[in-house]
Design an enzyme around this catalytic site. Structure first.
Site, mmCIF file in Angstrom:
data_model
loop_
_atom_site.group_PDB
_atom_site.id
_atom_site.type_symbol
_atom_site.label_atom_id
_atom_site.label_comp_id
_atom_site.label_asym_id
_atom_site.label_seq_id
_atom_site.Cartn_x
_atom_site.Cartn_y
_atom_site.Cartn_z
ATOM 1 N N SER A 42 0.839 -1.197 0.000
ATOM 2 C CA SER A 42 0.000 0.000 0.000
ATOM 3 C C SER A 42 0.873 1.245 0.000
ATOM 4 C CB SER A 42 -0.906 0.022 1.240
ATOM 5 O OG SER A 42 -1.690 -1.147 1.301
ATOM 6 N N CYS A 43 0.310 2.291 -0.551
ATOM 7 C CA CYS A 43 1.018 3.567 -0.553
ATOM 8 C C CYS A 43 1.166 4.087 0.872
ATOM 9 C CB CYS A 43 0.252 4.565 -1.415
ATOM 10 S SG CYS A 43 1.016 6.181 -1.488
ATOM 11 N N GLY A 44 0.145 3.946 1.649
ATOM 12 C CA GLY A 44 0.182 4.354 3.048
ATOM 13 C C GLY A 44 -1.143 4.042 3.707
#
Length: 201
Positions: A29-31
């Site tokens: 995930s990106c964040g």
């Protein structure tokens, strides 16, 4: 008793399962952040902690030249039943069924009145066809004072659609049909968009 965990694609974890962490559930995930009350108690503090996590993860978001424009961030929370009840009573003048017997769809509708009404009618028609009851629509108050110039030009109308679960359905069927309504509505909206594009071409 609050658990706070944040992950990113560059993070490394132990490969063994421990506490609430299971490597089989790892996702790139990106964040992503998680804030949860381990006793399942709903509190405002949990939401405040979520907001703090969003602020601390702002470096993970994409931003444009305008510091007020970005790719967005938000929270996924449990159903705030008491808030929904008071809001529906005030805006629609009706009572909601008990928790678990209604659903709330968060809708981002076109700014043009005709297209917005077309979208509402489409969603209602599909929901009724799948056996769901329509309780009503609620306008969502928004504060767009922090939006940059670019997102302001395309900001949608925010509304909530309240749907009723038929008495003979269990929770699993209710959730399944809600998902089907969502996918069917998305497909119809996409098809209508293509059709309008061909007509305008």
């Amino acid at each position: 008793e609050t658990l706070i965990k944040s992950t990113s694609s560059s993070s490394t974890f132990s490969s063994r399962k421990q506490a609430l962490y299971d490597p089989a559930q790892e996702r790139d995930s990106c964040g992503v952040g998680l804030v949860a009350n381990l006793k399942g108690i709903q509190t405002r503090q949990t939401v405040l902690d979520c907001n703090e996590m969003l602020v601390r993860m702002s470096h993970r978001g994409g931003c444009g030249c305008d510091p007020k424009s970005g790719d967005g961030a938000g929270m996924l929370v449990g159903m705030p039943d008491s808030f929904m009840r008071s809001s529906v009573k005030a805006s629609l003048g009706t009572e909601l069924p008990k928790l678990g017997e209604y659903a709330v769809g968060m809708m981002m509708l076109p700014r043009e009145d005709e297209l917005a009404q077309e979208a509402r009618s489409s969603i209602e028609r599909i929901a009724k066809r799948r056996g769901l009851g329509i309780i009503g629509w609620r306008n969502v108050p928004v504060d767009n004072s922090e939006l940059g110039e670019a997102p302001l030009q395309t900001e949608p109308i925010h509304e909530q659609l309240f749907l009723r679960k038929p008495g003979s359905w269990d929770e699993t069927r209710f959730k399944r049909e809600l998902y089907r309504v969502q996918r069917l509505a998305e497909a119809e909206a996409f098809a209508n968009k293509i059709e309008r594009g061909l007509e305008e071409a």
